[in-house]
Enzyme design. Sequence first.
Site, PDB file in Angstrom:
ATOM      1  N   GLY A 648       0.827  -1.130  -0.088  1.00  0.00           N
ATOM      2  CA  GLY A 648       0.095   0.112   0.048  1.00  0.00           C
ATOM      3  C   GLY A 648       0.819   1.221   0.079  1.00  0.00           C
ATOM      4  O   GLY A 648       2.042   1.470   0.422  1.00  0.00           O
ATOM      5  N   GLY A 650       0.159   5.723   0.962  1.00  0.00           N
ATOM      6  CA  GLY A 650      -0.630   6.646   1.645  1.00  0.00           C
ATOM      7  C   GLY A 650      -0.019   7.962   1.803  1.00  0.00           C
ATOM      8  O   GLY A 650       1.233   7.903   0.998  1.00  0.00           O
ATOM      9  N   GLY A 653       3.515   7.629   3.881  1.00  0.00           N
ATOM     10  CA  GLY A 653       4.394   6.823   2.974  1.00  0.00           C
ATOM     11  C   GLY A 653       4.084   5.592   2.465  1.00  0.00           C
ATOM     12  O   GLY A 653       2.925   5.146   2.056  1.00  0.00           O
ATOM     13  N   VAL A 655       3.756   1.220   2.676  1.00  0.00           N
ATOM     14  CA  VAL A 655       3.403   0.096   3.759  1.00  0.00           C
ATOM     15  C   VAL A 655       3.949  -1.155   3.097  1.00  0.00           C
ATOM     16  O   VAL A 655       3.475  -1.462   1.912  1.00  0.00           O
ATOM     17  CB  VAL A 655       1.881  -0.074   4.079  1.00  0.00           C
ATOM     18  CG1 VAL A 655       1.813  -1.055   5.317  1.00  0.00           C
ATOM     19  CG2 VAL A 655       1.400   1.397   4.482  1.00  0.00           C
ATOM     20  N   LYS A 669       4.826   0.549   8.391  1.00  0.00           N
ATOM     21  CA  LYS A 669       4.522   1.755   7.685  1.00  0.00           C
ATOM     22  C   LYS A 669       5.623   2.601   7.725  1.00  0.00           C
ATOM     23  O   LYS A 669       6.229   3.196   8.743  1.00  0.00           O
ATOM     24  CB  LYS A 669       3.399   2.312   8.547  1.00  0.00           C
ATOM     25  CG  LYS A 669       2.939   3.936   8.198  1.00  0.00           C
ATOM     26  CD  LYS A 669       1.624   4.089   9.342  1.00  0.00           C
ATOM     27  CE  LYS A 669       1.392   5.439   9.216  1.00  0.00           C
ATOM     28  NZ  LYS A 669       0.247   5.881  10.074  1.00  0.00           N
ATOM     29  N   ASP A 765     -11.376  10.191  13.897  1.00  0.00           N
ATOM     30  CA  ASP A 765     -11.567   9.955  12.476  1.00  0.00           C
ATOM     31  C   ASP A 765     -12.229   8.442  12.478  1.00  0.00           C
ATOM     32  O   ASP A 765     -11.637   7.532  11.751  1.00  0.00           O
ATOM     33  CB  ASP A 765     -10.206   9.962  11.947  1.00  0.00           C
ATOM     34  CG  ASP A 765     -10.365  10.156  10.362  1.00  0.00           C
ATOM     35  OD1 ASP A 765      -9.167   9.842   9.802  1.00  0.00           O
ATOM     36  OD2 ASP A 765     -11.343  10.525   9.837  1.00  0.00           O
TER      37      ASP A 765
END
Length: 958
Positions: A648, A650, A653, A655, A669, A765
């Site tokens: 992944g 984001g 940064g 993953v 991460k 969130d």
Amino acid sequence: MGAKVSQLLVIICLMISMISAQNADIATLQALKNAWQNTPPNWDNDQDPCSGSWDGITCTNDRVTIIKLSSMGLNGMLPENIGQLTELQILDLSYNKGLSGPLTSAIGDLKKLTTLILVGCGFSGPIPDTIGNLESLVFLSLNSNGFTGQIPASVGNLTNLYWLDLSANKLIGTIPVSNLIMPVGLDKLTRAKHFHLGDNQLSGGIPPKLFNSSMKLIHLLLENNRLTGTIPSTLGLVTSLQVVRLDRNLLRGNVPSNINSLINVTEMFLSNNQLTGPIPDLTGMNVLNYIDLSNNSFDQSNVPSWLSTIKALTTIKMQKTNLDGEVPAALFSIPQLQNVDLSNNLINGTLNISSNPSSELELVDLRSNLIADFTQRSSYRINVTLVGNPICMESGVTDKFCTVPIESPSSYSTPRNECVPLSCGLNLVSSPNCHCALPYTGLFFFKAPSFSSIGNFSIYNSLRDSLMAFFQRTNLPVDSVSLKNPRRDVDDYLVIELDVFPSGGNPEFNRTGVLEIGFALSNQTFKPGKEFNTFVFIHENYADFFPEISATALTRGTKHKSSNAGIIVGSAIGGCVLVLLLVLAGIYAFRQKERAETTPQQSQPFVAALGDPTSDSDIVPQLKGARSFTFKELQNYTNNFSEMNNIGKGGYGMVYKGSLPNGQLIAVKRAQKGSSQGGLEFKTEIELLSRVHHKNVVGLIGFCLDQGEQMLVYEYIVNGTLKDSLLGRSGIRLDWMRRLKIALGAARGLQYLHNHADPPVIHRDVKTNNILLDQRLVAKVADFGLSKPLSDADTTHVTTQVKGTMGYMDPEYYMTQQLTEKSDTYSFGVVMLELITARNPIMKGRYIVREVKEAMNKNEELYGLHDILDPIIGLSNQLKGLERFVDLALRCVEDTGNQRPTMSEIVKELESIMELVGLDPNTDSASSTCASYEEVSKDYPSSNDSLFSRNEGSLPME
């Protein structure tokens, strides 16, 4: 003499009639002004509206002929007086969400009307039959409102109609066609080129009489309704068709064999129906780009050989269509092919992608088939997915094609010209030409693009160029345009964000500019090109900003008389404002200097502090139980951060998936170098997660602060996010029982944070992207980058600037900046509504909370919510307890926090609902009586970087 007197009397009568009509028009405009709020400021003057002094009003010979009030933020109803504007030819009230109530039947009195556009307003109730009186009408767009009832058969009287768009409403009933009793219907619209009737609740069959060879129809959009019966063979008579969308209905039976007569069709969607019989033979449809036949019950057959003969294909989607045999290698050599999805079939043998595949090919999805072998070539740059095939079921298989790929959002945004972007204040944005301005913004929804790859930046650049050429050709005051964040929504429409910037160095558009741009996009004057086809544009109301813009901007381009006193007062105010601005500039410069001096410390929030015993304790993270890893260790555990282990990406940064020496799977991460925002999130997450330990909160294993790196190490959560499962991306079927379990697990995680963490934590969130599902579908709350701990001094709330995700955000927190535990309650209530509907909180301008409240009827079974419930959730008789679940969700989303339950109260109520349906609330597994654990285990795991990074939907406002 008598004849001359008669002529004179006639002239006098005509003059009196004209003056009377002119006065009637002025009276009608005054009535509109009185009926609406937020009308343009210059409507308050006493001048004649036909003198050019009223924005949005155009007159010919002192009669009102055009009303264009797009994007003005109008509120109110459309009064009956509108019918008195008998010379009116164009009426555009689009993008005024505050315009509501029924569409008055007096609209039928506008006999000269050629264009009626009410896109993206709040109108409701039935479309009046009198709409059929508008015999001059060429363009009719009533889409994206709340109209109910049936499509009036009288629309068939509009024989000059070119464009009919009634999509995205709540229309019911059958499609009207002419018969002995009703001599008019949509079949009479032989000049029309566009039938856009999708995203409604239309039922019954598609009438065979709807189509005939005299039609000039090019776009037929009937998707996402409840249409039943068979596809009529008369459809093949309309050879002018270019786009056909019949997907997401209840159509059954054989596809008519003459459908390949539609040789001009470029996009055809027949997916998600109940079609049977042979897979339709589309031989001869040589310009076909996009074909989707997925999720039907066709007869078992080999992959059709005719596919390889259609050289224009970019996308082939035939998921779950009973295909068997081997995939011909020639299929992958179609020159423009980008995406092949043949998943969930019976395809077997060896997968052999040809030695010369299409250079455009990006994805081949063959998961859940019977493929035993795959002939690979190292030169492939194609994402091949074979999860769920025998080739991936052998022990020790680690090939990349045996993992579910993560669909990364496109990072496209219009590139800037050769200039340095500015730091702009207030609502202003730096344009591609590096000017600070307030852009006119909105969303393009392209319903039938010819391509499937959202990563083809050159296509978006060509769209931008064509937009700019259009604005220049039409002399609109536009300096530049910006497109960004292309993505596919839940309806498989391509969504692109648009910003339009004003020309002439102006910081904002005046009202005339907004009106003209809105009209140009609402009336489809702009043609995006064959790659994008039909679109809907939904504007974010520019008028909402006007109170925050200078008075000069509101009146730019108009001349007003002002007294000397006004000039003196204006000068005095201007002088005060100038002094104030200078003071603010000084304060800003001082703070910027302080910020610049502290930037090095902020970019590495506590690296140095760890080794400095004199460091401030507020900076040093309070670590409890988190292990410190070296860079070399994590490098080994992730195979040197290899691309194969990358799961992944984001804003924080990358993953990476890894494995500890004891076999435990981890997710690492890794922050981008120099990311100060990432550093702050890193500090927050490591401090919070090192202190919280609960089965419904994602576990932090450790961190790395070695060799200038910032990395967090988590337990690896195999089944990704709840959002992925609700949208069908993970392959996991969430029935009602599973969703109850997931809701309870997430609630318990939040309850722990609020009541048992030390100190208590407000997540800030909560959303389905931040709820993860492990191998047994146990819910785990994740992503604490925005979270706030409650200190002893903050027993009730934390005063902080607003952060969060639009659609989930507590409106009370948004207005007061006071963050409380009840803010998480509100967000969780939205998650509960998302659990039962599988809809995004905000979709096409519609808010899920309002949608549920409007659709709900407590006197009916399941509160009458059948239309908006996720069909996967189960049958009505399986949804025991759903009413109590909805009641709880709506209590959570009350406007004020003191009306909402605590998370402890929510947990108790969910436990009670589970007991009501016969489930044990204390078991961990999310499998149910309707779906065994074995079913869960064969639902293939997916990964999602939402666990490890703030999502695009988050709204940083601090």
